[in-house]
Motif scaffolding. Structure first.
Motif, mmCIF file in Angstrom:
data_model
loop_
_atom_site.group_PDB
_atom_site.id
_atom_site.type_symbol
_atom_site.label_atom_id
_atom_site.label_comp_id
_atom_site.label_asym_id
_atom_site.label_seq_id
_atom_site.Cartn_x
_atom_site.Cartn_y
_atom_site.Cartn_z
ATOM 1 N N ALA A 161 -12.426 24.672 -27.662
ATOM 2 C CA ALA A 161 -11.707 25.547 -28.589
ATOM 3 C C ALA A 161 -12.658 26.602 -29.126
ATOM 4 C CB ALA A 161 -11.111 24.744 -29.742
ATOM 5 N N ARG A 162 -12.065 27.642 -29.716
ATOM 6 C CA ARG A 162 -12.870 28.671 -30.385
ATOM 7 C C ARG A 162 -12.251 28.944 -31.757
ATOM 8 N NH1 ARG A 162 -11.805 31.198 -25.506
ATOM 9 N NH2 ARG A 162 -9.677 31.902 -25.387
ATOM 10 N N MET A 163 -13.089 29.413 -32.656
ATOM 11 C CA MET A 163 -12.653 29.614 -34.033
ATOM 12 C C MET A 163 -13.303 30.872 -34.594
ATOM 13 S SD MET A 163 -13.059 26.846 -37.054
ATOM 14 C CE MET A 163 -13.324 27.320 -38.728
ATOM 15 N N GLN A 164 -12.560 31.567 -35.438
ATOM 16 C CA GLN A 164 -13.096 32.705 -36.193
ATOM 17 C C GLN A 164 -12.288 32.843 -37.468
ATOM 18 O OE1 GLN A 164 -12.706 35.975 -33.479
ATOM 19 N NE2 GLN A 164 -10.607 36.402 -34.062
ATOM 20 N N GLY A 165 -12.790 33.607 -38.416
ATOM 21 C CA GLY A 165 -12.047 33.765 -39.657
ATOM 22 C C GLY A 165 -12.826 34.511 -40.710
ATOM 23 N N ARG A 215 -10.181 31.039 -47.945
ATOM 24 C CA ARG A 215 -10.664 31.169 -46.571
ATOM 25 C C ARG A 215 -9.463 31.205 -45.647
ATOM 26 N NH1 ARG A 215 -8.167 26.705 -47.537
ATOM 27 N NH2 ARG A 215 -8.602 24.842 -46.376
ATOM 28 N N ARG A 216 -9.684 31.778 -44.472
ATOM 29 C CA ARG A 216 -8.656 31.826 -43.436
ATOM 30 C C ARG A 216 -9.359 31.742 -42.087
ATOM 31 N NH1 ARG A 216 -5.928 34.942 -39.757
ATOM 32 N NH2 ARG A 216 -3.674 34.681 -39.722
ATOM 33 N N PHE A 217 -8.967 30.768 -41.278
ATOM 34 C CA PHE A 217 -9.554 30.578 -39.960
ATOM 35 C C PHE A 217 -8.454 30.532 -38.914
ATOM 36 C CE2 PHE A 217 -12.474 27.772 -42.610
ATOM 37 C CZ PHE A 217 -13.424 28.752 -42.785
ATOM 38 N N GLU A 218 -8.749 31.029 -37.732
ATOM 39 C CA GLU A 218 -7.869 30.893 -36.570
ATOM 40 C C GLU A 218 -8.600 30.020 -35.556
ATOM 41 O OE1 GLU A 218 -7.058 34.796 -35.100
ATOM 42 O OE2 GLU A 218 -5.703 35.268 -36.749
ATOM 43 N N ILE A 219 -7.928 28.966 -35.085
ATOM 44 C CA ILE A 219 -8.503 28.052 -34.104
ATOM 45 C C ILE A 219 -7.610 28.093 -32.871
ATOM 46 C CG2 ILE A 219 -9.205 25.684 -33.614
ATOM 47 C CD1 ILE A 219 -9.295 25.273 -36.698
ATOM 48 N N SER A 250 -4.724 27.485 -24.161
ATOM 49 C CA SER A 250 -3.480 27.619 -24.915
ATOM 50 C C SER A 250 -3.360 29.047 -25.446
ATOM 51 C CB SER A 250 -3.455 26.649 -26.095
ATOM 52 O OG SER A 250 -2.359 26.929 -26.944
ATOM 53 N N PRO A 251 -2.170 29.633 -25.397
ATOM 54 C CA PRO A 251 -1.993 30.967 -25.957
ATOM 55 C C PRO A 251 -1.821 30.935 -27.480
ATOM 56 C CG PRO A 251 0.074 30.224 -25.029
ATOM 57 C CD PRO A 251 -0.964 29.159 -24.714
ATOM 58 N N ASN A 252 -1.618 29.747 -28.040
ATOM 59 C CA ASN A 252 -1.345 29.617 -29.476
ATOM 60 C C ASN A 252 -2.625 29.492 -30.299
ATOM 61 O OD1 ASN A 252 1.427 29.531 -28.819
ATOM 62 N ND2 ASN A 252 1.289 27.327 -28.485
ATOM 63 N N SER A 274 -6.267 19.032 -30.404
ATOM 64 C CA SER A 274 -5.530 18.316 -29.360
ATOM 65 C C SER A 274 -5.884 18.976 -28.040
ATOM 66 C CB SER A 274 -4.029 18.407 -29.610
ATOM 67 O OG SER A 274 -3.703 17.794 -30.828
ATOM 68 N N VAL A 275 -6.861 18.408 -27.364
ATOM 69 C CA VAL A 275 -7.368 19.066 -26.152
ATOM 70 C C VAL A 275 -7.417 18.088 -24.989
ATOM 71 C CG1 VAL A 275 -8.771 20.689 -27.458
ATOM 72 C CG2 VAL A 275 -9.778 18.573 -26.683
ATOM 73 N N LYS A 276 -7.339 18.656 -23.823
ATOM 74 C CA LYS A 276 -7.616 17.950 -22.584
ATOM 75 C C LYS A 276 -8.847 18.626 -22.012
ATOM 76 C CE LYS A 276 -2.889 16.688 -21.537
ATOM 77 N NZ LYS A 276 -1.767 16.808 -20.622
ATOM 78 N N PRO A 277 -9.992 17.958 -22.065
ATOM 79 C CA PRO A 277 -11.226 18.591 -21.590
ATOM 80 C C PRO A 277 -11.060 19.165 -20.192
ATOM 81 C CG PRO A 277 -11.700 16.491 -22.617
ATOM 82 C CD PRO A 277 -10.197 16.589 -22.507
ATOM 83 N N MET A 278 -11.599 20.367 -20.004
ATOM 84 C CA MET A 278 -11.502 21.053 -18.724
ATOM 85 C C MET A 278 -12.799 20.940 -17.935
ATOM 86 S SD MET A 278 -9.363 24.393 -20.007
ATOM 87 C CE MET A 278 -9.138 25.052 -18.370
ATOM 88 N N THR A 279 -13.629 19.936 -18.290
ATOM 89 C CA THR A 279 -14.859 19.744 -17.539
ATOM 90 C C THR A 279 -14.496 19.305 -16.128
ATOM 91 O OG1 THR A 279 -14.996 17.524 -18.445
ATOM 92 C CG2 THR A 279 -16.327 19.183 -19.528
#
Length: 97
Positions: free
Chosen positions: A58-62, A4-8, A13-15, A46-51
């Motif tokens: 975050a978003r994820m696909q793979g 499997r391969r996922f991008e998160i 963040s641009p990364n 590692s997030v700082k909520p933007m509420t």
């Protein structure tokens, strides 16, 4: 299921973090027609909520990669894995009351 391969990507963040490797959760299940496999996994964020801007953190696909086996259950029918794409989905913070 061979790999499997996922991008998160964390919102803001641009990364992108890439998670890849053999199987899932240390397993490479062999499924017969009609069978299914279910697993639970985690991803450190590692997030700082933007509420109140957005509850999305975050978003994820793979993709998952599979090999079809011959009737003997061990000989691959092709050296090229079949790929099942995992569409983009979002990590959302629950409402904090």
């Amino acid at each position: 299921l061979v790999s499997r391969r996922f991008e998160i990507q964390t919102i803001g963040s641009p990364n992108k973090d890439v998670v890849q490797g053999p199987g899932v959760t240390g397993r490479q299940p062999i499924l017969k027609p009609g069978e299914s496999f279910e697993y639970t996994s985690t991803a450190p964020l590692s997030v700082k909520p933007m509420t109140p801007k957005t509850p999305v953190v975050a978003r994820m696909q793979g993709e998952y990669n599979f090999v079809q086996l011959a009737d003997d259950g061990s000989t691959p029918l092709s050296s090229t894995p079949l790929q099942a794409n995992l569409g983009k989905f979002h990590f959302i913070l629950p409402a904090l009351a």
